[in-house]
Design a protein around this motif. Structure first.
Motif, PDB file in Angstrom:
ATOM      1  N   PRO A 120     -34.012   9.058 -33.702  1.00  0.00           N
ATOM      2  CA  PRO A 120     -33.738   9.366 -32.294  1.00  0.00           C
ATOM      3  C   PRO A 120     -33.676   8.083 -31.469  1.00  0.00           C
ATOM      4  O   PRO A 120     -34.191   7.033 -31.875  1.00  0.00           O
ATOM      5  N   ARG A 121     -33.041   8.190 -30.304  1.00  0.00           N
ATOM      6  CA  ARG A 121     -32.877   7.043 -29.423  1.00  0.00           C
ATOM      7  C   ARG A 121     -33.468   7.368 -28.058  1.00  0.00           C
ATOM      8  O   ARG A 121     -33.360   8.492 -27.565  1.00  0.00           O
ATOM      9  N   ASP A 122     -34.042   6.364 -27.431  1.00  0.00           N
ATOM     10  CA  ASP A 122     -34.637   6.539 -26.099  1.00  0.00           C
ATOM     11  C   ASP A 122     -33.529   6.405 -25.046  1.00  0.00           C
ATOM     12  O   ASP A 122     -32.924   5.340 -24.909  1.00  0.00           O
ATOM     13  N   VAL A 123     -33.254   7.481 -24.316  1.00  0.00           N
ATOM     14  CA  VAL A 123     -32.220   7.455 -23.275  1.00  0.00           C
ATOM     15  C   VAL A 123     -32.833   7.734 -21.909  1.00  0.00           C
ATOM     16  O   VAL A 123     -32.134   8.152 -20.983  1.00  0.00           O
ATOM     17  N   THR A 124     -34.131   7.490 -21.761  1.00  0.00           N
ATOM     18  CA  THR A 124     -34.794   7.687 -20.474  1.00  0.00           C
ATOM     19  C   THR A 124     -34.131   6.809 -19.410  1.00  0.00           C
ATOM     20  O   THR A 124     -33.923   5.611 -19.632  1.00  0.00           O
ATOM     21  N   GLY A 125     -33.773   7.400 -18.286  1.00  0.00           N
ATOM     22  CA  GLY A 125     -33.162   6.636 -17.208  1.00  0.00           C
ATOM     23  C   GLY A 125     -31.661   6.508 -17.295  1.00  0.00           C
ATOM     24  O   GLY A 125     -31.033   5.912 -16.408  1.00  0.00           O
ATOM     25  N   PHE A 126     -31.037   7.035 -18.364  1.00  0.00           N
ATOM     26  CA  PHE A 126     -29.582   6.973 -18.475  1.00  0.00           C
ATOM     27  C   PHE A 126     -28.930   7.743 -17.326  1.00  0.00           C
ATOM     28  O   PHE A 126     -29.404   8.808 -16.919  1.00  0.00           O
ATOM     29  N   THR A 127     -27.831   7.191 -16.814  1.00  0.00           N
ATOM     30  CA  THR A 127     -27.043   7.916 -15.830  1.00  0.00           C
ATOM     31  C   THR A 127     -26.186   8.969 -16.533  1.00  0.00           C
ATOM     32  O   THR A 127     -26.084   8.998 -17.772  1.00  0.00           O
ATOM     33  N   GLN A 128     -25.534   9.812 -15.743  1.00  0.00           N
ATOM     34  CA  GLN A 128     -24.662  10.837 -16.326  1.00  0.00           C
ATOM     35  C   GLN A 128     -23.535  10.192 -17.122  1.00  0.00           C
ATOM     36  O   GLN A 128     -23.219  10.623 -18.244  1.00  0.00           O
ATOM     37  N   ASP A 129     -22.908   9.146 -16.576  1.00  0.00           N
ATOM     38  CA  ASP A 129     -21.814   8.474 -17.278  1.00  0.00           C
ATOM     39  C   ASP A 129     -22.294   7.850 -18.582  1.00  0.00           C
ATOM     40  O   ASP A 129     -21.588   7.880 -19.600  1.00  0.00           O
ATOM     41  N   GLN A 130     -23.498   7.274 -18.566  1.00  0.00           N
ATOM     42  CA  GLN A 130     -24.017   6.650 -19.774  1.00  0.00           C
ATOM     43  C   GLN A 130     -24.311   7.686 -20.852  1.00  0.00           C
ATOM     44  O   GLN A 130     -24.087   7.433 -22.042  1.00  0.00           O
ATOM     45  N   LEU A 131     -24.815   8.857 -20.453  1.00  0.00           N
ATOM     46  CA  LEU A 131     -25.049   9.920 -21.435  1.00  0.00           C
ATOM     47  C   LEU A 131     -23.737  10.404 -22.045  1.00  0.00           C
ATOM     48  O   LEU A 131     -23.647  10.632 -23.257  1.00  0.00           O
ATOM     49  N   VAL A 132     -22.694  10.564 -21.210  1.00  0.00           N
ATOM     50  CA  VAL A 132     -21.384  10.970 -21.733  1.00  0.00           C
ATOM     51  C   VAL A 132     -20.879   9.937 -22.740  1.00  0.00           C
ATOM     52  O   VAL A 132     -20.406  10.290 -23.830  1.00  0.00           O
ATOM     53  N   SER A 133     -20.998   8.662 -22.389  1.00  0.00           N
ATOM     54  CA  SER A 133     -20.557   7.610 -23.307  1.00  0.00           C
ATOM     55  C   SER A 133     -21.336   7.638 -24.607  1.00  0.00           C
ATOM     56  O   SER A 133     -20.775   7.426 -25.684  1.00  0.00           O
ATOM     57  N   ASP A 134     -22.651   7.923 -24.516  1.00  0.00           N
ATOM     58  CA  ASP A 134     -23.469   7.971 -25.727  1.00  0.00           C
ATOM     59  C   ASP A 134     -23.043   9.126 -26.625  1.00  0.00           C
ATOM     60  O   ASP A 134     -22.939   8.978 -27.851  1.00  0.00           O
ATOM     61  N   VAL A 135     -22.782  10.298 -26.038  1.00  0.00           N
ATOM     62  CA  VAL A 135     -22.325  11.442 -26.831  1.00  0.00           C
ATOM     63  C   VAL A 135     -21.011  11.111 -27.528  1.00  0.00           C
ATOM     64  O   VAL A 135     -20.851  11.334 -28.740  1.00  0.00           O
ATOM     65  N   LEU A 136     -20.045  10.566 -26.773  1.00  0.00           N
ATOM     66  CA  LEU A 136     -18.735  10.265 -27.349  1.00  0.00           C
ATOM     67  C   LEU A 136     -18.827   9.188 -28.423  1.00  0.00           C
ATOM     68  O   LEU A 136     -18.128   9.242 -29.446  1.00  0.00           O
ATOM     69  N   ASP A 137     -19.699   8.215 -28.205  1.00  0.00           N
ATOM     70  CA  ASP A 137     -19.866   7.141 -29.188  1.00  0.00           C
ATOM     71  C   ASP A 137     -20.360   7.700 -30.520  1.00  0.00           C
ATOM     72  O   ASP A 137     -19.831   7.371 -31.583  1.00  0.00           O
ATOM     73  N   HIS A 138     -21.360   8.588 -30.474  1.00  0.00           N
ATOM     74  CA  HIS A 138     -21.927   9.119 -31.711  1.00  0.00           C
ATOM     75  C   HIS A 138     -21.044  10.205 -32.327  1.00  0.00           C
ATOM     76  O   HIS A 138     -21.043  10.379 -33.553  1.00  0.00           O
ATOM     77  N   LEU A 139     -20.281  10.899 -31.512  1.00  0.00           N
ATOM     78  CA  LEU A 139     -19.294  11.831 -32.054  1.00  0.00           C
ATOM     79  C   LEU A 139     -18.226  11.083 -32.842  1.00  0.00           C
ATOM     80  O   LEU A 139     -17.830  11.509 -33.937  1.00  0.00           O
ATOM     81  N   GLN A 140     -17.792   9.942 -32.303  1.00  0.00           N
ATOM     82  CA  GLN A 140     -16.790   9.127 -33.013  1.00  0.00           C
ATOM     83  C   GLN A 140     -17.356   8.602 -34.327  1.00  0.00           C
ATOM     84  O   GLN A 140     -16.691   8.642 -35.367  1.00  0.00           O
ATOM     85  N   ARG A 141     -18.598   8.108 -34.310  1.00  0.00           N
ATOM     86  CA  ARG A 141     -19.212   7.602 -35.544  1.00  0.00           C
ATOM     87  C   ARG A 141     -19.357   8.713 -36.578  1.00  0.00           C
ATOM     88  O   ARG A 141     -19.139   8.502 -37.769  1.00  0.00           O
ATOM     89  N   TRP A 142     -19.739   9.894 -36.113  1.00  0.00           N
ATOM     90  CA  TRP A 142     -19.928  11.024 -37.027  1.00  0.00           C
ATOM     91  C   TRP A 142     -18.606  11.420 -37.675  1.00  0.00           C
ATOM     92  O   TRP A 142     -18.557  11.722 -38.865  1.00  0.00           O
ATOM     93  N   ARG A 143     -17.516  11.422 -36.899  1.00  0.00           N
ATOM     94  CA  ARG A 143     -16.213  11.790 -37.459  1.00  0.00           C
ATOM     95  C   ARG A 143     -15.726  10.763 -38.478  1.00  0.00           C
ATOM     96  O   ARG A 143     -15.011  11.094 -39.419  1.00  0.00           O
ATOM     97  N   MET A 144     -16.092   9.494 -38.285  1.00  0.00           N
ATOM     98  CA  MET A 144     -15.625   8.440 -39.188  1.00  0.00           C
ATOM     99  C   MET A 144     -16.494   8.320 -40.428  1.00  0.00           C
ATOM    100  O   MET A 144     -16.129   7.619 -41.374  1.00  0.00           O
ATOM    101  N   ALA A 145     -17.625   8.975 -40.424  1.00  0.00           N
ATOM    102  CA  ALA A 145     -18.563   8.842 -41.553  1.00  0.00           C
ATOM    103  C   ALA A 145     -18.014   9.534 -42.806  1.00  0.00           C
ATOM    104  O   ALA A 145     -17.301  10.523 -42.722  1.00  0.00           O
TER     105      ALA A 145
END
Length: 635
Positions: free
Chosen positions: A610-635
């Motif tokens: 797990p990763r600590d995302v305390t204090g993330f803004t809404q935009d940062q959370l969206v970017s984090d979801v998309l980043d890990h979705l992309q990594r998961w698809r490429m795995a």
């Protein structure tokens, strides 16, 4: 039926404009040449002050962002890592930005300034020194600052903010939702046709040099039809490279490019006047720094001369016209880098290699022309620029080897520029998608080859080059808007990350250490930022025809989706989790009796930890979801 991921308005709009301009240039090459070159001369003469001021401003903006607090921002989520190894990344930067130009002008440009300098006596020692300062200026940090503005804007808004990898995304801080309407479409269409014609004209120069080299080595006729055949062969290789993707074909070719270029340069350095070249490199760099401010703002306002329009202003317009291509490409390969790392490497590393290259080839050519060549190299440059490099090799040992290696290097540069250019155009025409169908990528690769071939046969290459330079003026305005949006959004990110209340930043940091968040505060963050962020991603997935759901849990929420072949399940979970507060001294209570603090943790299908995302803004959370979705698809 063909599958598609295009933005129809941008894809077909850009294709239509390219087709109309191509028909005009091919059907009436002489007339179109006059029209576009007249327009080019008027634009450069009227707006010369604007070009010079804009380029200086672009350099100032990227340095300000790199050296200030914004330099620590990641081009991606805060925990993201670079997609490519450092050396591979630098190789791709180098190959995309300057490739064919180094081969075509490495000998030709210093010689041209040497025999026709703007201020000193031609063919003198002063002319030789001035020639290298001017060449360094044209290929130095000014050019790469232009690329960096576009690349940084694209990388920041795409990788960190989760917006599409298109130019319009950089205008979102200024235009808001209107960026998805006709204005955004026009910006992307404009960038596509400018990129297509800029690449096509450069490819025309490249095949002309390849043909000259093959004619010199093998006696192959130097004709337009031979060059068309060369375009067909090289574009077939470019298509094959592009189909394998950035991570394989483009990356490997870029690395091969860099290796071949270094081998050729080292050969000339060792065989040529090595001691003189090493001293010249140091002196050239010192002269470049000494004249940096003067050359940045020189316009010859008090003593007008055509030289400025023919050289510096031409280059500034050309680099601006190329910036959508190079900027898009370096943005695509730079996810996970910090802003400071991106800017400093983009500005300094390719420019430094270019300075070494231009010194080795340019100073050797000038030295030989002054001595044993007795003016033969300068005469060859005056007669035909495409043959200058091969006449230069005639004055050195191993002529056949070096000429053959040069032809191979031009071909590889040609392939790299074509495949990366087609990928960039396809990305812009598809709303930022990077997993488009094969036929779309092939379409743009064939289009680039067709443009170059038709223009070579019709003699319209100069007309389209002039049209591309005219287009640089409005695009310079777009770049200014991109710079304003970038500065505004980056400063907001820095403020949002360190200033959440009216308390001073130091007080806020002490509060977080001494009074960590409670469970209720973390759950409040889930409601305030987590729900809208994950709901936005869920709605986006459903708009793409995928099954997605957002479920509330006791200590958070989870986004689930069926993505890819076989409907594989992806999940992204936000959970409030306690942990012991850190012991500040050795006298603190042992861990079992220590007070607890709460953090917001993110779990996703692609990584176990797990990763600590305390204090993330809404935009940062969206970017984090998309980043890990992309990594998961490429795995």
């Amino acid at each position: 039926m063909l599958t598609t991921k295009m933005n129809p308005r941008v894809f077909w709009g850009a294709s239509l404009i390219i087709g109309l301009l191509l028909v005009f240039a091919v059907a009436a090459p002489e007339f179109s040449d006059r029209v576009f070159k007249t327009a080019q001369a008027w634009v450069i003469d009227t707006f010369s002050w604007f070009y010079v001021a804009a380029v200086a401003g672009f350099l100032g903006v990227v340095l300000f962002l790199a050296l200030g607090p914004t330099g620590a921002l990641k081009l991606g989520p805060d925990d993201s890592e670079p997609d490519f190894p450092y050396i591979s990344w630098l190789a791709m930067l180098f190959a995309a930005g300057m490739g064919i130009g180094l081969m075509y002008f490495g000998v030709a440009e210093p010689i041209q300034h040497y025999i026709n300098p703007p201020e000193v006596e031609p063919r003198s020692f002063e002319a030789a020194r001035e020639a290298m300062v001017i060449t360094f200026t044209h290929y130095g940090v000014h050019a790469w600052a232009i690329y960096a503005v576009v690349g940084l804007s694209l990388a920041f808004f795409a990788h960190r903010k989760g917006l599409p990898l298109t130019l319009r995304s950089g205008l979102s801080p200024l235009l808001g939702k209107r960026v998805n309407g006709p204005i955004g479409d026009a910006v992307d269409i404009f960038a596509i046709w400018g990129t297509a014609f800029g690449i096509a004209t450069s490819l025309g120069f490249g095949v002309a040099q390849m043909n000259s080299g093959l004619s010199y080595l093998l006696g192959i006729p130097n004709t337009a039809w031979v060059q068309v055949i060369l375009i067909a062969v090289v574009m077939a290789a470019a298509t094959a490279s592009m189909m394998s993707g950035v991570g394989k074909g483009v990356r490997r070719l870029s690395e091969l490019n860099l290796i071949l270029a270094i081998l050729l340069m080292l050969f000339v350095l060792v065989i040529g006047p090595t001691g003189f070249l090493l001293k010249a490199l140091v002196q050239n760099f010192g002269a470049y720094l000494d004249h940096f401010v003067t050359r940045t703002f020189t316009l010859y306002a008090y003593e007008p001369r055509a030289w400025m329009a023919d050289w510096t202003l031409f280059y500034w317009a050309w680099w601006i016209a190329w910036s959508p291509f190079v900027g898009m490409f370096i943005a695509r390969i730079s996810r996970g880098r910090t802003v400071r790392e991106f800017v400093l490497n983009v500005l300094l590393v390719p420019a430094g290699f270019t300075f070494l290259w231009m010194t080795v080839f340019g100073n050797t050519a000038i030295s030989l022309d002054m001595g044993q060549a007795a003016g033969a190299i300068s005469r060859a440059v005056t007669a035909d620029l495409s043959t200058a490099l091969f006449h230069f090799f005639e004055e050195l040992p191993g002529t056949t080897f070096t000429s053959g290696l040069a032809v191979l290097l031009v071909a590889v540069f040609f392939v790299t520029s074509a495949d990366s250019g087609a990928l960039v155009i396809d990305t812009m025409a598809s709303g930022g998608a990077d997993d488009t169908p094969r036929w779309q990528r092939m379409y743009w690769c064939v289009m680039l080859g067709l443009i170059a071939a038709l223009l070579l046969l019709a003699g319209g290459l100069g007309a389209l080059q002039a049209a591309t330079l005219v287009a640089a003026l409005p695009f310079a305005v777009i770049m200014i808007l991109l710079s304003i949006g970038l500065v505004r959004q980056m400063n907001a990110d820095v403020a949002g990350r360190t200033i959440d209340t009216e308390a001073p930043p130091l007080s806020e940091q002490l509060k977080r250490i001494l009074s960590p968040a409670s469970r209720r505060e973390i759950l409040r963050q889930v409601d305030r930022t987590g729900v809208p962020a994950l709901e936005g991603v869920r709605a986006g997935l459903e708009a793409e025809g995928l099954d997605a759901a957002l479920t509330r849990e006791d200590d958070g929420l989870v986004l689930t989706a069926s993505v890819g072949e076989g409907g594989r399940g992806f999940h992204y979970r936000l959970t409030a989790r306690p942990r012991p507060r850190p012991a500040l001294t050795a006298l603190d209570a042992p861990e079992g009796r220590r007070a607890m603090e709460w953090r917001l943790m993110a779990h996703s299908a692609d990584v176990a930890r797990p990763r600590d995302v305390t204090g993330f803004t809404q935009d940062q959370l969206v970017s984090d979801v998309l980043d890990h979705l992309q990594r998961w698809r490429m795995a």
